[in-house]
Write a protein that holds these residues in place. Sequence first.
Motif, PDB file in Angstrom:
ATOM      1  N   ASP A  10      -8.162  -2.395   2.715  1.00  0.00           N
ATOM      2  CA  ASP A  10      -8.418  -0.982   2.482  1.00  0.00           C
ATOM      3  C   ASP A  10      -7.146  -0.365   1.905  1.00  0.00           C
ATOM      4  O   ASP A  10      -6.075  -0.950   2.012  1.00  0.00           O
ATOM      5  CB  ASP A  10      -8.730  -0.363   3.867  1.00  0.00           C
ATOM      6  N   LYS A  11      -7.304   0.806   1.304  1.00  0.00           N
ATOM      7  CA  LYS A  11      -6.110   1.549   0.896  1.00  0.00           C
ATOM      8  C   LYS A  11      -6.085   2.861   1.649  1.00  0.00           C
ATOM      9  O   LYS A  11      -7.048   3.625   1.609  1.00  0.00           O
ATOM     10  CB  LYS A  11      -6.112   1.775  -0.617  1.00  0.00           C
ATOM     11  N   ARG A  12      -4.981   3.120   2.336  1.00  0.00           N
ATOM     12  CA  ARG A  12      -4.870   4.295   3.199  1.00  0.00           C
ATOM     13  C   ARG A  12      -3.650   5.117   2.810  1.00  0.00           C
ATOM     14  O   ARG A  12      -2.917   4.757   1.911  1.00  0.00           O
ATOM     15  CB  ARG A  12      -4.783   3.830   4.665  1.00  0.00           C
TER      16      ARG A  12
END
Length: 261
Positions: A10-12
Amino acid sequence: APSYDYLLVDKRGESGCVGLVTLNRPKALNALSDPLMIELNSALQTLDADPTVAAIVITGSDKAFAAGADIKQMEDQQFVDCLKVNFLDHWNGITKIRKPVIAAVNGYALGGGCEVAMMCDIVLAGEKAKFGQPEIIIGTIPGSGGTQRLTKAVGKSRAMQMCLTGDMITAQQANDWGLVSSIHPPDKLVDEAIKLGERIATHSKVVVAVCKEAVNSSFELSLGEGVKFEKRLFHATFALNDRKEGMTAFVQKRKPNFTDT
Ligand code: CAA
């Protein structure tokens, strides 16, 4: 985006600047089988190449960061099988990543799990985390840097005690011994790691990569050679627009606008 059998990716953080890789093999407490490690290397390489990502967080579950190499996979493995594939050599892929990699360890980080955490640049622990090199209990020794990185992290006496007894240490001990840089409530840990990644993301990505390279060289070089190498890297930053921008912004009392050039 590629999909994985044993990972969630994921990209957070602000504008997705922090890559988050979650080890996801819950039935085996994230035991680090070859297929899982191949995926981990691939996910890390993808995030390393992504220009919007500034830092990467690796985490596991509340119960286990990772319970080590896959013992069921290794049980019937022979010496010659290890030799033929240089067994575990590809785990070193983690150390080839040029962006900062932060381990967020909740639960067990044992054997290869502890070794993976130690291959990361910064380790944060949840209050219930447990670290250990229990290989001795199953008739072997650490095989992915445990005897080397643990000794450098906590010193000889503590490393010997951990490797020779196989006993786990608590998050508190790991913090006191300098194996981790801070402890957090389990449910806040990943957010704290992402916040740390976001903080790093405010800096120039190229300078961050150069800085990581300089710190890591201290593990390979004598003090004299290391200081010389650092000096040359420091000089090299003067070839970057971001070095000029950083200093000009300071003098003009404004925030720098880094362009990663
Ligand atoms: N490899 C394969 N499977 C593992 C595993 C591992 N390292 N660790 C746990 N599992 C599996 C268990 O076999 C079990 O599977 P089943 O349900 O099919 O029986 C499942 O995960 C849950 O584990 P437990 O039932 O044992 O859970 P627990 O809560 O009772 O105990 C634990 C947790 C203390 C972490 C225990 O699982 C344990 O001691 N695991 C092994 C730790 C270990 O020895 N790690 C070192 C591996 S060698 C290594 O890593 C070499 C190297 O240097 C690279």
